[in-house]
Each structure stands twice: as structure tokens, then as C-alpha cells.
Design a protein around this motif. Structure first.
Motif, PDB file in Angstrom:
ATOM      1  N   ARG A  74      52.338  51.842  -7.915  1.00 59.79           N
ATOM      2  CA  ARG A  74      53.371  50.449  -7.535  1.00 59.79           C
ATOM      3  C   ARG A  74      52.352  49.321  -7.508  1.00 59.79           C
ATOM      4  O   ARG A  74      51.160  49.296  -7.053  1.00 59.79           O
ATOM      5  CB  ARG A  74      53.880  50.950  -6.260  1.00 59.79           C
ATOM      6  CG  ARG A  74      54.613  49.924  -5.643  1.00 59.79           C
ATOM      7  CD  ARG A  74      55.319  50.199  -4.124  1.00 59.79           C
ATOM      8  NE  ARG A  74      56.139  49.040  -3.563  1.00 59.79           N
ATOM      9  CZ  ARG A  74      57.188  48.915  -3.626  1.00 59.79           C
ATOM     10  NH1 ARG A  74      57.940  50.186  -4.143  1.00 59.79           N
ATOM     11  NH2 ARG A  74      57.869  48.295  -3.266  1.00 59.79           N
ATOM     12  N   SER A  75      52.732  48.347  -7.811  1.00 58.55           N
ATOM     13  CA  SER A  75      52.047  47.002  -7.810  1.00 58.55           C
ATOM     14  C   SER A  75      52.865  45.834  -7.056  1.00 58.55           C
ATOM     15  O   SER A  75      54.168  45.950  -7.600  1.00 58.55           O
ATOM     16  CB  SER A  75      51.525  46.601  -9.137  1.00 58.55           C
ATOM     17  OG  SER A  75      52.711  46.493 -10.133  1.00 58.55           O
ATOM     18  N   ASN A  76      52.297  45.342  -6.077  1.00 56.85           N
ATOM     19  CA  ASN A  76      52.914  44.209  -5.346  1.00 56.85           C
ATOM     20  C   ASN A  76      52.235  42.937  -5.426  1.00 56.85           C
ATOM     21  O   ASN A  76      50.843  43.090  -5.214  1.00 56.85           O
ATOM     22  CB  ASN A  76      53.160  44.641  -3.929  1.00 56.85           C
ATOM     23  CG  ASN A  76      53.923  45.947  -3.639  1.00 56.85           C
ATOM     24  OD1 ASN A  76      55.004  45.964  -3.861  1.00 56.85           O
ATOM     25  ND2 ASN A  76      53.446  47.079  -2.898  1.00 56.85           N
ATOM     26  N   GLU A  88      49.118  50.676  -5.607  1.00 57.63           N
ATOM     27  CA  GLU A  88      49.456  52.032  -4.933  1.00 57.63           C
ATOM     28  C   GLU A  88      49.744  53.056  -5.603  1.00 57.63           C
ATOM     29  O   GLU A  88      50.587  53.036  -6.696  1.00 57.63           O
ATOM     30  CB  GLU A  88      50.375  51.661  -3.948  1.00 57.63           C
ATOM     31  CG  GLU A  88      50.226  50.515  -2.734  1.00 57.63           C
ATOM     32  CD  GLU A  88      51.336  50.286  -1.874  1.00 57.63           C
ATOM     33  OE1 GLU A  88      52.371  51.375  -1.923  1.00 57.63           O
ATOM     34  OE2 GLU A  88      51.745  49.136  -1.300  1.00 57.63           O
ATOM     35  N   ALA A  89      49.071  54.154  -5.462  1.00 64.04           N
ATOM     36  CA  ALA A  89      49.371  55.595  -6.331  1.00 64.04           C
ATOM     37  C   ALA A  89      48.645  56.786  -5.484  1.00 64.04           C
ATOM     38  O   ALA A  89      47.679  56.380  -5.003  1.00 64.04           O
ATOM     39  CB  ALA A  89      48.684  55.255  -7.680  1.00 64.04           C
ATOM     40  N   THR A 132      49.753  51.699 -18.135  1.00 66.36           N
ATOM     41  CA  THR A 132      48.607  52.521 -17.634  1.00 66.36           C
ATOM     42  C   THR A 132      47.647  51.847 -16.511  1.00 66.36           C
ATOM     43  O   THR A 132      46.592  52.178 -15.944  1.00 66.36           O
ATOM     44  CB  THR A 132      47.505  52.471 -18.802  1.00 66.36           C
ATOM     45  OG1 THR A 132      47.056  51.568 -19.302  1.00 66.36           O
ATOM     46  CG2 THR A 132      48.053  53.448 -19.766  1.00 66.36           C
ATOM     47  N   GLY A 133      47.999  50.401 -16.148  1.00 66.98           N
ATOM     48  CA  GLY A 133      47.270  49.586 -15.159  1.00 66.98           C
ATOM     49  C   GLY A 133      48.021  48.273 -14.963  1.00 66.98           C
ATOM     50  O   GLY A 133      48.853  47.958 -15.548  1.00 66.98           O
ATOM     51  N   THR A 156      40.542  48.717   0.256  1.00 67.51           N
ATOM     52  CA  THR A 156      40.986  50.027  -0.233  1.00 67.51           C
ATOM     53  C   THR A 156      41.403  51.033   0.884  1.00 67.51           C
ATOM     54  O   THR A 156      41.008  50.973   2.061  1.00 67.51           O
ATOM     55  CB  THR A 156      39.752  50.717  -1.114  1.00 67.51           C
ATOM     56  OG1 THR A 156      38.722  51.227  -0.241  1.00 67.51           O
ATOM     57  CG2 THR A 156      39.225  49.799  -2.128  1.00 67.51           C
ATOM     58  N   SER A 157      42.257  51.868   0.736  1.00 73.14           N
ATOM     59  CA  SER A 157      42.523  52.854   1.285  1.00 73.14           C
ATOM     60  C   SER A 157      42.548  54.192   0.798  1.00 73.14           C
ATOM     61  O   SER A 157      43.333  54.491  -0.181  1.00 73.14           O
ATOM     62  CB  SER A 157      43.941  52.714   2.200  1.00 73.14           C
ATOM     63  OG  SER A 157      44.430  53.901   3.027  1.00 73.14           O
ATOM     64  N   GLY A 158      42.015  55.367   1.461  1.00 69.49           N
ATOM     65  CA  GLY A 158      41.850  56.721   0.560  1.00 69.49           C
ATOM     66  C   GLY A 158      41.254  56.722  -0.414  1.00 69.49           C
ATOM     67  O   GLY A 158      41.205  57.771  -1.261  1.00 69.49           O
TER      68      GLY A 158
END
Length: 204
Positions: A74-76, A88-89, A132-133, A156-158
Motif C-alpha cells: 500500500r502506498s499513501n 506499507e506491506a 513491484t515498488g 520505519t516500523s517493523g
């Protein structure tokens, strides 16, 4: 009825046979045709079903001006310099913004491309969503507008962030993983024409 010698045609897709990079079809002669792609063509939705990837960017909500959620990630896209994009992925996220004082922006969108005008002086920041990105470019109106550097702030998260030997940035799910889950390649510059320069910073 099958006409002898006629070329088989597709009757319907077998949704149950979908994979991330393939589609299967029932043919008019009773056989099955499987089409393989070198890139992902499907993503899993919230119920675990394979859906067609669509890289088109649509309107966002809240702090997001635009978004794409029909992909394996997901891109915001935000509305200010401090929040240009979030990716997000798989329960992890990467957010990117321009360093310096926060300013409101008026991004524009066309199909799979979002442009933030005048992020760094007269330099625009452009994002293009693919299967792919996400590719990022800093676009200059002319050589005279080039700055010595362009500074982004990363959150970043995770994920664990590590600079790689080739100048790229690797994002690892676990600190001891040998291969990164995501990569921002090392920056490169290209002369798009006699009047325009593009500083390309592809992101995945």
C-alpha cells in the motif's frame, strides 16, 4: 461444438488457479492455458483472495492526498513536505519526507504518477507506482536549479535499516537476515534533455 482446425479461444478464467504471477484459462477445446508473468499480476485482498493489481493512484483520506491499495503493498501520498510518501506491506512501513521546515504542498496525480511541486526550491519530487515498488525522482527545471544535496528524513516500523556496500539502503525484517526485504537503490543522475536534469532515486 469445436470446429476442427480452429484456433482455441479463451472461454473463462479459472480464478481458483491464480497465483501472484499467473492466470489460467479454460480454452474452447477443453484444455487449460496458463499465462506466466515476470512481474506480479495479482495481490491478496483482506480475505486472502487473489485480485488483479491496479497501479492507478486514487484519492486519499485524512492526511493522505492520494493512495494506491490495489497492489501487494500500500502506498499513501501526503500533503506536506514532511510526509511525501508512506509504503506499507506485511505489517511493516516506510515513510519518507523532505528535511527542513514543514510546508503544505499541492500534489497532482495522473494514472500511476504523483508529483509534488517545488519540494526543494523549484525541484519537484515525482513518484511512480509499479507492480513491484515505487520509483522516486527529484526533477529539476534546469541545470542552474541543481543543489549540492537533497535531504530526506526516513521513518520505519517493523524493519531494521542498514546501508549497503553499493550505496543502497536495505530494510530487513530481522536484524540477522542476510537479504533485505525492501531496498532503496543508490541515487543516480541522468540528463533527460538539453533543458532538464533528473536525479533518480528508485524505491522499492
Amino acid at each position: 461444438m469445436v470446429i476442427p482446425g480452429a484456433k482455441p479461444t479463451r472461454v473463462r478464467e479459472l480464478d481458483s488457479k491464480r497465483t501472484a504471477s499467473s492466470k489460467s484459462f479454460v480454452m474452447s477445446d477443453g484444455t487449460t492455458q496458463t499465462v506466466l508473468s515476470t512481474e506480479p499480476v495479482h495481490y491478496r485482498d483482506g480475505k486472502g483472495h487473489w485480485q488483479d493489481i491496479d497501479t492507478k493512484v486514487t484519492g486519499g483520506t485524512g492526511e493522505d492526498s492520494f493512495q494506491n491499495d490495489k497492489n501487494s503493498f500500500r502506498s499513501n501520498f501526503g500533503k506536506s513536505t514532511d510526509r511525501l510518501i508512506s509504503f506499507e506491506a506485511d505489517g511493516a512501513s516506510i515513510s519518507l519526507g523532505a528535511a527542513g521546515d514543514k510546508r503544505k504542498l499541492a500534489p497532482t496525480v495522473k494514472d500511476s504518477t504523483v508529483v509534488f511541486p517545488d519540494v526543494f526550491g523549484t525541484a519537484d519530487v515525482r513518484y511512480r507506482v509499479s507492480r513491484t515498488g515505487v520509483k522516486e525522482d527529484v526533477v529539476l527545471a534546469g541545470a542552474a536549479d541543481a543543489a549540492a544535496e537533497y535531504t530526506f528524513e526516513l521513518q520505519t516500523s517493523g524493519l531494521t535499516v542498514k546501508e549497503q556496500a553499493d550505496g543502497s539502503i536495505g530494510f530487513f525484517k530481522k536484524n540477522d537476515d542476510n537479504l533485505p526485504k525492501y531496498v532503496i537503490p543508490a541515487p543516480n543522475m541522468s540528463d533527460a534533455s538539453a533543458q532538464n536534469l533528473v536525479w533518480g532515486i528508485p524505491s522499492t
